[in-house]
Design a protein around this motif. Structure first.
Motif, mmCIF file in Angstrom:
data_model
loop_
_atom_site.group_PDB
_atom_site.id
_atom_site.type_symbol
_atom_site.label_atom_id
_atom_site.label_comp_id
_atom_site.label_asym_id
_atom_site.label_seq_id
_atom_site.Cartn_x
_atom_site.Cartn_y
_atom_site.Cartn_z
ATOM 1 N N VAL A 193 1.274 20.899 -34.997
ATOM 2 C CA VAL A 193 2.688 20.553 -34.889
ATOM 3 C C VAL A 193 2.871 19.068 -34.598
ATOM 4 O O VAL A 193 3.610 18.368 -35.291
ATOM 5 N N ASP A 194 2.192 18.552 -33.577
ATOM 6 C CA ASP A 194 2.329 17.155 -33.194
ATOM 7 C C ASP A 194 1.109 16.761 -32.372
ATOM 8 O O ASP A 194 0.275 17.614 -32.025
ATOM 9 N N ALA A 195 0.991 15.478 -32.045
ATOM 10 C CA ALA A 195 -0.102 14.970 -31.218
ATOM 11 C C ALA A 195 0.480 14.304 -29.980
ATOM 12 O O ALA A 195 1.606 13.796 -29.997
ATOM 13 N N TYR A 196 -0.298 14.322 -28.898
ATOM 14 C CA TYR A 196 0.181 13.660 -27.693
ATOM 15 C C TYR A 196 -1.001 13.092 -26.909
ATOM 16 O O TYR A 196 -2.151 13.483 -27.092
ATOM 17 N N GLY A 197 -0.704 12.140 -26.044
ATOM 18 C CA GLY A 197 -1.682 11.492 -25.171
ATOM 19 C C GLY A 197 -0.989 10.384 -24.408
ATOM 20 O O GLY A 197 0.156 9.997 -24.719
ATOM 21 N N ILE A 198 -1.657 9.845 -23.385
ATOM 22 C CA ILE A 198 -1.022 8.816 -22.559
ATOM 23 C C ILE A 198 -1.009 7.469 -23.280
ATOM 24 O O ILE A 198 0.049 6.850 -23.477
ATOM 25 N N PHE A 199 -2.180 6.976 -23.665
ATOM 26 C CA PHE A 199 -2.251 5.690 -24.355
ATOM 27 C C PHE A 199 -2.488 5.858 -25.858
ATOM 28 O O PHE A 199 -2.094 5.012 -26.654
ATOM 29 N N GLU A 200 -3.116 6.956 -26.226
ATOM 30 C CA GLU A 200 -3.338 7.294 -27.628
ATOM 31 C C GLU A 200 -3.470 8.806 -27.727
ATOM 32 O O GLU A 200 -3.733 9.489 -26.723
ATOM 33 N N PRO A 201 -3.228 9.368 -28.906
ATOM 34 C CA PRO A 201 -3.287 10.831 -29.033
ATOM 35 C C PRO A 201 -4.657 11.394 -28.661
ATOM 36 O O PRO A 201 -5.686 10.909 -29.128
ATOM 37 N N THR A 202 -4.660 12.375 -27.800
ATOM 38 C CA THR A 202 -5.899 13.049 -27.389
ATOM 39 C C THR A 202 -5.887 14.545 -27.694
ATOM 40 O O THR A 202 -6.938 15.180 -27.709
ATOM 41 N N HIS A 203 -4.695 15.102 -27.914
ATOM 42 C CA HIS A 203 -4.566 16.542 -28.165
ATOM 43 C C HIS A 203 -3.581 16.785 -29.306
ATOM 44 O O HIS A 203 -2.664 15.995 -29.529
ATOM 45 N N TYR A 204 -3.810 17.907 -29.970
ATOM 46 C CA TYR A 204 -2.855 18.397 -30.953
ATOM 47 C C TYR A 204 -2.092 19.575 -30.356
ATOM 48 O O TYR A 204 -2.706 20.485 -29.754
ATOM 49 N N LEU A 205 -0.792 19.568 -30.508
ATOM 50 C CA LEU A 205 0.001 20.766 -30.247
ATOM 51 C C LEU A 205 -0.014 21.629 -31.492
ATOM 52 O O LEU A 205 0.056 21.114 -32.613
ATOM 53 N N HIS A 206 -0.079 22.940 -31.336
ATOM 54 C CA HIS A 206 -0.132 23.833 -32.496
ATOM 55 C C HIS A 206 0.563 25.148 -32.168
ATOM 56 O O HIS A 206 0.828 25.460 -30.990
ATOM 57 N N ALA A 207 0.876 25.914 -33.216
ATOM 58 C CA ALA A 207 1.549 27.208 -33.073
ATOM 59 C C ALA A 207 1.200 28.076 -34.270
ATOM 60 O O ALA A 207 0.750 27.577 -35.304
ATOM 61 N N PRO A 208 1.418 29.374 -34.174
ATOM 62 C CA PRO A 208 1.183 30.266 -35.318
ATOM 63 C C PRO A 208 2.097 29.908 -36.484
ATOM 64 O O PRO A 208 3.201 29.381 -36.280
#
Length: 379
Positions: free
Chosen positions: A345-360
């Motif tokens: 769905v999207d990416a997030y992180g404090i200074f740079e993306p570290t995780h992906y958000l996802h959903a079914p």
């Protein structure tokens, strides 16, 4: 009406089971029957579609289209006009009807010849209004009003097409493609907004014969309950079509409506014999199901936007949807997203993306709820 065969099937079931206290499977369920069913109206200046099928046993409610027929329209004082075979039991034509003539259908199928009776051209008056009212708390009732200043119509029928915009629980700006997570090309690749279209399936018919004027006021068409229906969550459209009927045609639709809606209890009215204006010329004893009408249809479209509803209806349409996260890692992401069980769905992180958000997928891709990404031309 596109679900006309459904009504015929239910009507035949009602004839079989009405009045039975104990459940049983009568012999008639497996009895052979091969009756012709003809659905359609000869439309002046619009696309005419005649659907021809045959009945089947009561334990098999599937449509059996007749694909080998020759179908022609005959005027009382004009040469016949052939309809085009479009497959799946549909026969189409663009007709120009003369209000001074009567018309009938001739059908040649399976070595038999069928005719309808000659019917007059009944042109529908303009629809006065398609409106809506808030009823029963969180519900909206769509209605239609019409009338004929000349007092010549008296018998009316309506059907309609609904279209509505809806969205998925989450908006995905990422995609898994070529074995890696990539940004979507926006807005072209967004999959969160869809449009769904549905035809009416019930029978809507009314008469003004018991009134002092030929007027129909706020005839109820569709009830939308907001708490369990997403049609009004964003924007909704209904295109209502109006037909003028003869008294005999109105009686056909009224009986069919009564026979198919009043089923299930010992106190329901007993089914009535369904009239027809078709007959088999080569075998007068063979029943034919259907009723032909002719004339010009009128139509009117209504739009309803979410902010027009005078109360809040922000119901949670996706109670089982939730976002989860996964560490950005090429090997881990491939194993996780390649099975199509999850959509990034999207990416997030404090200074740079570290995780992906996802959903079914059902929470991200609106097409899985039956709609299409293509916006209607009238939207």
């Amino acid at each position: 009406m596109k679900d006309y065969w459904k009504y015929i099937s239910l009507f035949m079931i009602s004839l079989t089971f009405s009045g039975c206290v104990e459940e049983y499977k009568p012999d008639v369920v497996n009895a052979p029957n091969n009756f012709l069913v003809v659905e359609g109206t000869l439309l002046d200046g619009d696309s005419t579609v005649i659907l021809i099928s045959r009945t089947s046993s009561l334990d098999s409610l599937g449509i059996r289209p007749v694909n080998n027929a020759s179908v022609t329209v005959e005027g009382s004082s004009s040469p016949p006009f052939a309809l085009e075979n479009s497959g799946n039991g549909m026969y189409k034509a663009l007709l120009s009807l003369d209000a001074g003539q009567d018309y009938r259908l001739k059908i040649e199928a399976d070595s038999q010849v069928y005719y309808s009776e000659f019917v007059p051209v009944k042109n529908a008056p303009e629809i006065s209004n398609v409106g809506w009212d808030v009823v029963s708390g969180n519900a909206v009732q769509i209605n239609v009003s019409s009338g004929d200043p000349e007092n010549n119509t008296l018998y009316y029928r309506w059907d309609f097409t609904e279209t509505w915009e809806y969205r998925s629980a989450y908006t995905s700006v990422l995609k898994f493609e070529d074995n890696e997570v990539k940004p979507r090309d926006l807005p072209e690749e967004l999959i969160n907004t869809c449009y769904r279209t549905r035809e009416s399936t019930d029978i809507y018919a009314a008469s003004s014969t018991q009134l002092n004027q030929d007027v129909i006021s706020k005839y109820p068409l569709q009830l939308i309950r907001l708490e369990d229906d997403n049609r009004l969550d964003r924007r909704y459209s209904i295109l209502v079509r109006q037909y003028a009927l003869t008294r005999e045609a109105y009686e056909f639709w009224d009986i069919l409506k009564s026979n198919t809606e009043n089923l299930g209890t010992l106190f329901d009215p007993q089914p009535s014999q369904l009239p027809s204006n078709f007959y088999c010329d080569t075998d007068p004893e063979e029943p034919v199901i259907g009723y032909l009408s002719a004339g010009r249809v009128t139509q009117k479209r209504l739009f309803i936007a979410k902010d027009e509803i005078p109360f809040s209806f922000d119901f949670n349409r996706y109670p089982t949807c939730s976002l989860d996260s996964i560490v950005i890692d090429s090997t881990l992401n491939y194993n996780y997203f390649s099975n199509s069980f999850n959509i990034p769905v999207d990416a997030y992180g404090i200074f740079e993306p570290t995780h992906y958000l996802h959903a079914p997928p059902s929470c991200v891709d609106c097409r899985l709820a039956g709609g299409t990404l293509e916006k209607p031309t009238f939207w």
